[in-house]
Design a protein around this motif. Structure first.
Motif, mmCIF file in Angstrom:
data_model
loop_
_atom_site.group_PDB
_atom_site.id
_atom_site.type_symbol
_atom_site.label_atom_id
_atom_site.label_comp_id
_atom_site.label_asym_id
_atom_site.label_seq_id
_atom_site.Cartn_x
_atom_site.Cartn_y
_atom_site.Cartn_z
ATOM 1 N N MET A 453 3.457 -2.919 -17.278
ATOM 2 C CA MET A 453 1.987 -2.995 -17.256
ATOM 3 C C MET A 453 1.543 -1.786 -16.624
ATOM 4 S SD MET A 453 -0.568 -6.147 -16.870
ATOM 5 C CE MET A 453 -0.045 -6.498 -15.250
ATOM 6 N N PRO A 454 0.551 -0.954 -17.264
ATOM 7 C CA PRO A 454 0.064 0.111 -16.380
ATOM 8 C C PRO A 454 -0.247 -0.134 -15.154
ATOM 9 C CG PRO A 454 -0.425 0.257 -18.737
ATOM 10 C CD PRO A 454 -0.020 -1.027 -18.509
ATOM 11 N N GLY A 455 -0.095 0.803 -14.162
ATOM 12 C CA GLY A 455 -0.551 0.709 -12.689
ATOM 13 C C GLY A 455 0.425 -0.116 -11.779
ATOM 14 N N ILE A 456 1.515 -0.703 -12.151
ATOM 15 C CA ILE A 456 2.295 -1.454 -11.167
ATOM 16 C C ILE A 456 3.358 -0.448 -10.451
ATOM 17 C CG2 ILE A 456 4.391 -2.981 -11.429
ATOM 18 C CD1 ILE A 456 3.142 -4.738 -13.295
ATOM 19 N N ASN A 457 3.750 0.593 -11.711
ATOM 20 C CA ASN A 457 4.557 1.678 -11.121
ATOM 21 C C ASN A 457 3.744 2.391 -9.886
ATOM 22 O OD1 ASN A 457 7.347 3.767 -12.297
ATOM 23 N ND2 ASN A 457 6.655 3.639 -10.257
ATOM 24 N N ASP A 458 2.588 2.820 -10.295
ATOM 25 C CA ASP A 458 1.717 3.538 -9.283
ATOM 26 C C ASP A 458 1.450 2.838 -8.109
ATOM 27 O OD1 ASP A 458 -0.326 5.921 -9.432
ATOM 28 O OD2 ASP A 458 -1.548 4.307 -8.546
ATOM 29 N N TYR A 459 1.222 1.590 -8.136
ATOM 30 C CA TYR A 459 1.048 0.568 -6.968
ATOM 31 C C TYR A 459 2.157 0.650 -6.056
ATOM 32 C CZ TYR A 459 0.480 -3.445 -4.410
ATOM 33 O OH TYR A 459 0.425 -4.550 -3.327
ATOM 34 N N LEU A 460 3.178 0.462 -6.686
ATOM 35 C CA LEU A 460 4.636 0.451 -5.841
ATOM 36 C C LEU A 460 4.852 1.786 -5.228
ATOM 37 C CD1 LEU A 460 6.656 -2.393 -7.984
ATOM 38 C CD2 LEU A 460 5.459 -2.463 -5.637
ATOM 39 N N ASN A 461 4.620 2.848 -6.122
ATOM 40 C CA ASN A 461 4.859 4.024 -5.575
ATOM 41 C C ASN A 461 4.107 4.495 -4.268
ATOM 42 O OD1 ASN A 461 6.530 6.679 -5.667
ATOM 43 N ND2 ASN A 461 4.586 7.543 -6.383
ATOM 44 N N ASN A 462 2.741 4.039 -4.523
ATOM 45 C CA ASN A 462 2.119 4.149 -3.233
ATOM 46 C C ASN A 462 2.507 3.617 -2.047
ATOM 47 O OD1 ASN A 462 0.407 6.172 -4.786
ATOM 48 N ND2 ASN A 462 -1.108 4.786 -5.443
ATOM 49 N N LEU A 463 2.883 2.423 -2.175
ATOM 50 C CA LEU A 463 3.282 1.466 -1.011
ATOM 51 C C LEU A 463 4.438 2.323 -0.556
ATOM 52 C CD1 LEU A 463 2.695 -2.126 -2.159
ATOM 53 C CD2 LEU A 463 1.491 -0.756 -0.266
ATOM 54 N N PHE A 464 5.400 2.558 -1.626
ATOM 55 C CA PHE A 464 6.897 3.338 -1.170
ATOM 56 C C PHE A 464 6.523 4.563 -0.223
ATOM 57 C CE2 PHE A 464 10.061 6.281 -2.303
ATOM 58 C CZ PHE A 464 11.233 5.517 -1.815
ATOM 59 N N GLN A 465 5.655 5.308 -0.783
ATOM 60 C CA GLN A 465 5.523 6.521 -0.091
ATOM 61 C C GLN A 465 4.906 6.368 1.253
ATOM 62 O OE1 GLN A 465 6.757 9.167 -1.243
ATOM 63 N NE2 GLN A 465 6.842 8.833 -3.242
ATOM 64 N N SER A 466 3.960 5.487 1.392
ATOM 65 C CA SER A 466 3.393 5.076 2.727
ATOM 66 C C SER A 466 4.653 4.537 3.714
ATOM 67 C CB SER A 466 2.375 4.099 2.122
ATOM 68 O OG SER A 466 1.764 3.551 3.741
ATOM 69 N N LYS A 467 5.505 3.515 3.114
ATOM 70 C CA LYS A 467 6.448 3.036 4.164
ATOM 71 C C LYS A 467 7.454 4.233 4.499
ATOM 72 C CE LYS A 467 5.607 -1.695 2.786
ATOM 73 N NZ LYS A 467 5.446 -2.212 3.961
ATOM 74 N N LEU A 468 7.698 5.078 3.361
ATOM 75 C CA LEU A 468 8.995 6.087 3.584
ATOM 76 C C LEU A 468 8.430 7.058 4.790
ATOM 77 C CD1 LEU A 468 11.620 6.868 2.378
ATOM 78 C CD2 LEU A 468 10.190 8.552 0.858
ATOM 79 N N ALA A 469 6.800 7.319 4.789
ATOM 80 C CA ALA A 469 6.566 8.100 5.611
ATOM 81 C C ALA A 469 6.960 7.788 7.021
ATOM 82 C CB ALA A 469 5.022 8.560 5.351
ATOM 83 N N GLU A 470 6.879 6.396 7.312
ATOM 84 C CA GLU A 470 7.003 5.550 8.520
ATOM 85 C C GLU A 470 8.446 5.978 9.074
ATOM 86 O OE1 GLU A 470 5.943 1.694 8.075
ATOM 87 O OE2 GLU A 470 3.677 2.095 7.615
ATOM 88 N N THR A 471 9.351 6.460 8.141
ATOM 89 C CA THR A 471 11.000 6.748 8.581
ATOM 90 C C THR A 471 11.053 7.873 8.932
ATOM 91 O OG1 THR A 471 11.433 7.319 6.289
ATOM 92 C CG2 THR A 471 11.295 4.830 6.823
ATOM 93 N N GLU A 472 12.123 8.274 9.701
ATOM 94 C CA GLU A 472 12.640 9.534 9.969
ATOM 95 C C GLU A 472 13.726 10.132 9.220
ATOM 96 O OE1 GLU A 472 13.263 9.826 14.180
ATOM 97 O OE2 GLU A 472 11.409 9.066 14.820
ATOM 98 N N LEU A 473 13.469 10.865 8.119
ATOM 99 C CA LEU A 473 14.461 11.144 7.346
ATOM 100 C C LEU A 473 14.856 12.720 7.583
ATOM 101 C CD1 LEU A 473 13.609 9.561 3.909
ATOM 102 C CD2 LEU A 473 15.432 8.877 5.616
ATOM 103 N N SER A 474 15.868 13.327 7.846
ATOM 104 C CA SER A 474 16.018 14.565 7.959
ATOM 105 C C SER A 474 17.122 15.570 6.885
ATOM 106 C CB SER A 474 16.668 15.125 9.528
ATOM 107 O OG SER A 474 17.852 14.125 9.544
ATOM 108 N N ASN A 475 17.603 14.615 6.045
ATOM 109 C CA ASN A 475 18.788 15.373 5.465
ATOM 110 C C ASN A 475 18.555 15.407 3.908
ATOM 111 O OD1 ASN A 475 20.279 15.913 7.771
ATOM 112 N ND2 ASN A 475 20.946 13.934 7.813
ATOM 113 N N VAL A 476 17.645 14.420 3.056
ATOM 114 C CA VAL A 476 17.261 14.072 1.948
ATOM 115 C C VAL A 476 16.031 14.429 1.431
ATOM 116 C CG1 VAL A 476 19.468 12.701 1.746
ATOM 117 C CG2 VAL A 476 17.096 11.634 2.227
#
Length: 574
Positions: A453-476
Motif C-alpha cells: 500500500m502506498p506510503g508504508i515504505n515511505d513511513y518506515l524509511n522515515n523512521l529508519f533514517q531517524s533511528k539510523l541517525a542515532e547510531t555511530e557508523l563510520s565505515n558503510v
C-alpha cells in the motif's frame, strides 16, 4: 497506484427515483449473481482497459431500447465533459461488483424465472450504478474524517491508508504460479511434519493423494486463466464437477451458508469463492479471491479441519509455518535461485538475533534482508482506523509490544554489526567495510499484498533514517530501506534476473521517488501526490517485469528449478 474514476448513479443520472431492491425485484438473485460474475470475469480479459470497458458495456446494453440507450450514452458524454481528462471511460470495477454480490447474497431472492427482458437488464445496470454511489459515499465519509487531521505529522499517511485500505485489496492481481509454489511448499512441509493431520484433512475431501488435492485447486485456477477471443464472453467459464473433486468444490461454495448466516460479508466470499448455479455448474466469483485461497485455504484448514487444533494453537502454528515453511523453504529457495557467481557471498539466518534472514554481497554491494510472513488482519480493512493500522505496522516492522526489535530496528542492529566488521562468514565483505567501500541495501521482504500500500515504505524509511541517525557508523554507506514483496522476487527468478539487476532496480526506484517528490512539492496535484508514493513492487512491474522476455519453460519446470527438487510425494497414498 493508478487512481481510477468510475461514475455512479448521481454522477450520471441525478437523484435516484428507485431503491436498489425495487430495481431488481423482478430478478432472482441467481440471475443477478450470474450477471455480476460474468462482468467480473470479463474485466480480466487481456484487452486494453478502455477498450475492454466499452466492450463490456456493449455486452450489457445491446438489447436496450433505443431511447434508453441514447439516454445512457448522453449521460456518459455529459459526465466525460465535466470530468475532462480525469475520466478514462471506466464503467465497471471489481470492488463495486463484489459489493453488489454481497447485496444479492443477502437479498437471496429465489423464484421461478424464464429469461431476462431488456427492461430488467437496464434496471440491473441502474442498480449497479446505485452500488457505485453507496461504496463511494462510504469512502468519501472516511476521507472527510481524515481531512480533519490536516496539519498533524501523520496526515499524509492518514489520507493514504484509512480511506483506501478497504478498496486496495481489489487492486491485487494474484500470481497463480506463486500461489501454487507456496501450496507445493506447504504440502511437502505438512507431509513431513503433520502427515496424520494432512491425511485426515485431504481424505475428508475424498482425495487419497496430495497430487489429487493440488490438482483440484489447479483445475479451478486454470479456468480463471481461460480466454477465448472468438466468443463474446471471452473469460467466462463453468466448472462441471467430477466424482473426484465435487467434495472439494462443495467445500468452497458460498451456497452452503446462504440463508443460514444472518449476514454474508466479504470475509465469507474470500472463504467460499465459488458459486453453484441450479444447473450444478460452479463459477469462480472473483479470480483473485479464488487464486489467493490456493495457499491460504489449506493453511487455515489444516489446523481447523483436523485434530491438529487439539495439539497446537493458531499463534504457535502460524509462527512455525512462517519460520520453517515460508522463510526456510519459500524465501530461502527464491533467494538462492537468483543467479550467484563464485565470488558472491550468500548467507542465511542461523537462528541468532544478529544475523539477517538473508545476507548477500556482490563486490562491494551488500543486501541485508529481513523476511516477514505476516497475514494482514481482515478486520482492519472492514473497519478502517488510522491508529489501528499504524499500530499494526509499528509492531510488525519497528518494535513489538514486548519491546523486541522488528523489521527496521533489526536491520539497524545488523548494520551496526556490519560496520564493526562482525560478520565473520564473509571476510571479503569485512574487507570492503574496513576500506569504507561497502554500500548496504536494507530490505524488508513480505508476503501480503497490503504491505504494498502506498506510503508504508515511505513511513518506515522515515523512521529508519531517524533511528539510523542515532547510531555511530563510520565505515558503510546505507541506502534507504526498501520493502519488496516475495512475489516480486519470485517473478524475478522466473525471468532469470541476477543480483546486479536487483541492486540497479533499487537504485532506480529511489531515484524516481526523489524526482516525483520534488515534482509533487512543485505542483501538489492528486496525481503527483499519489505518484510520489509509488511502491517498489509497482516500479518493478513498470520498469522491469513488463519489459522482460517471458521464458517459455512451463510453470512446473520453473517451480522445480526454484524448489530444487522433484515432487514424488505428490503421488504417495497417505
Amino acid at each position: 497506484m493508478e487512481m481510477v474514476l468510475i461514475p455512479g448513479y448521481r454522477d450520471l443520472l441525478g437523484t435516484p427515483s428507485q431503491a436498489y431492491e425495487e430495481l431488481v425485484k423482478d430478478l432472482p438473485s441467481e440471475v443477478v449473481i450470474s450477471l455480476i460474475i460474468m462482468i467480473n470475469s470479463e474485466l480480466n480479459a487481456p484487452i486494453p482497459y478502455a477498450q475492454n470497458q466499452e466492450r463490456i458495456r456493449q455486452l450489457i446494453s445491446w438489447r436496450f431500447e433505443q431511447d434508453k440507450l441514447f439516454f445512457l450514452n448522453n449521460a456518459f458524454n455529459n459526465f466525460r465533459t465535466r470530468a475532462g481528462t480525469k475520466y478514462s471511460g471506466y464503467v465497471f470495477g471489481h470492488r463495486y461488483l463484489i459489493a453488489m454480490l454481497l447485496k444479492e447474497f443477502n437479498r437471496n431472492a429465489a423464484f421461478e424465472f424464464i429469461d431476462t427482458s431488456p427492461q430488467q437488464e437496464y434496471n440491473f445496470l441502474l442498480a449497479y450504478f446505485l452500488i457505485v454511489d453507496e461504496v463511494n459515499l462510504h469512502d468519501n465519509f472516511i476521507l472527510a474524517n481524515e481531512k480533519k487531521h490536516k496539519g498533524e505529522p501523520d496526515f499524509f499517511y492518514r489520507i493514504l491508508w484509512t480511506p483506501q485500505i478497504s478498496q486496495y485489496q481489489f487492486n491485487e492481481r494474484v500470481n497463480v504460479a506463486f500461489e501454487l509454489f507456496k501450496l507445493l511448499s506447504f504440502s511437502k512441509y505438512a507431509y513431513v511434519n503433520y502427515r496424520a493431520e494432512l491425511k485426515q484433512y485431504i481424505n475428508s475431501l475424498n482425495f487419497s493423494t496430495i497430487g489429487q488435492f493440488l490438482g483440484s485447486f489447479y483445475q479451478v485456477a486454470f479456468t480463471t486463466l481461460h480466454y477465448d477471443k472468438n466468443v463474446a464472453l471471452s473469460k467466462l467459464a463453468y466448472i462441471i464437477p467430477t466424482d473426484a473433486d465435487e467434495s472439494h468444490l462443495t467445500s468452497l461454495m458460498i451456497n452452503a451458508i446462504l440463508g443460514r448466516k444472518e449476514t454474508i460479508k466479504l470475509a465469507d466470499l474470500k472463504k467460499f469463492p465459488l458459486f453453484r448455479n441450479t444447473k450444478n455448474e460452479y463459477m469462480v466469483m472473483d479470480a483473485d479471491m479464488y487464486n489467493k485461497k490456493m495457499y491460504r485455504g489449506p493453511f487455515f484448514d489444516l489446523l481447523q479441519k483436523s485434530d491438529l487444533k487439539k495439539k497446537i494453537n493458531f499463534n504457535k502454528y502460524s509462527a512455525e509455518l512462517s519460520k520453517n515453511m515460508m522463510e526456510s523453504i519459500c524465501f530461502k529457495s527464491i533467494m538462492e535461485a537468483i543467479n550467484i557467481s563464485k565470488h558472491d557471498c550468500i548467507h542465511f539466518d542461523d537462528d541468532t538475533d544478529t544475523i539477517p534472514d538473508c545476507y548477500f554481497r556482490k563486490n562491494n554491494n551488500i543486501l541485508l534482508v529481513e523476511f516477514k510472513a505476516y497475514l494482514f488482519p481482515e478486520a482492519i480493512p472492514e473497519n478502517p482506523d488510522f491508529e489501528t493500522i499504524k499500530k499494526y505496522i509499528d509492531q510488525r516492522f519497528v518494535e513489538n509490544s514486548d519491546g523486541k526489535s522488528k523489521g527496521i530496528t533489526q536491520l539497524i542492529n545488523q548494520i551496526v554489526l556490519l560496520d564493526q566488521q562482525k560478520f565473520d562468514f564473509d571476510k571479503h565483505g569485512n574487507e570492503a567495510v574496513r576500506k569504507r567501500k561497502a554500500k548496504v541495501y536494507p530490505i524488508i521482504c513480505f508476503d501480503d499484498f497490503y504491505f504494498t500500500m502506498p506510503g508504508i515504505n515511505d513511513y518506515l524509511n522515515n523512521l529508519f533514517q531517524s533511528k539510523l541517525a542515532e547510531t555511530e557508523l563510520s565505515n558503510v554507506t546505507v541506502k534507504p530501506v526498501t520493502l519488496i514483496s516475495l512475489e516480486s522476487l519470485f517473478d524475478f527468478t522466473l525471468l532469470k534476473g541476477v543480483y546486479q539487476e536487483l541492486f540497479e532496480l533499487i537504485d532506480r526506484y529511489w531515484e524516481v521517488i526523489t524526482k516525483r517528490k520534488k515534482r509533487n512539492a512543485e505542483t501538489g496535484t492528486q496525481d503527483t501526490f499519489m505518484a510520489s508514493y509509488m511502491t517498489f513492487d509497482e516500479a518493478y512491474h513498470k520498469f522491469y517485469s513488463s519489459k522482460k522476455v517471458r521464458y517459455k519453460d512451463s510453470n512446473q519446470q520453473r517451480l522445480n528449478s526454484i524448489l530444487g527438487q522433484k515432487h514424488e510425494y505428490l503421488d504417495a497414498i497417505i
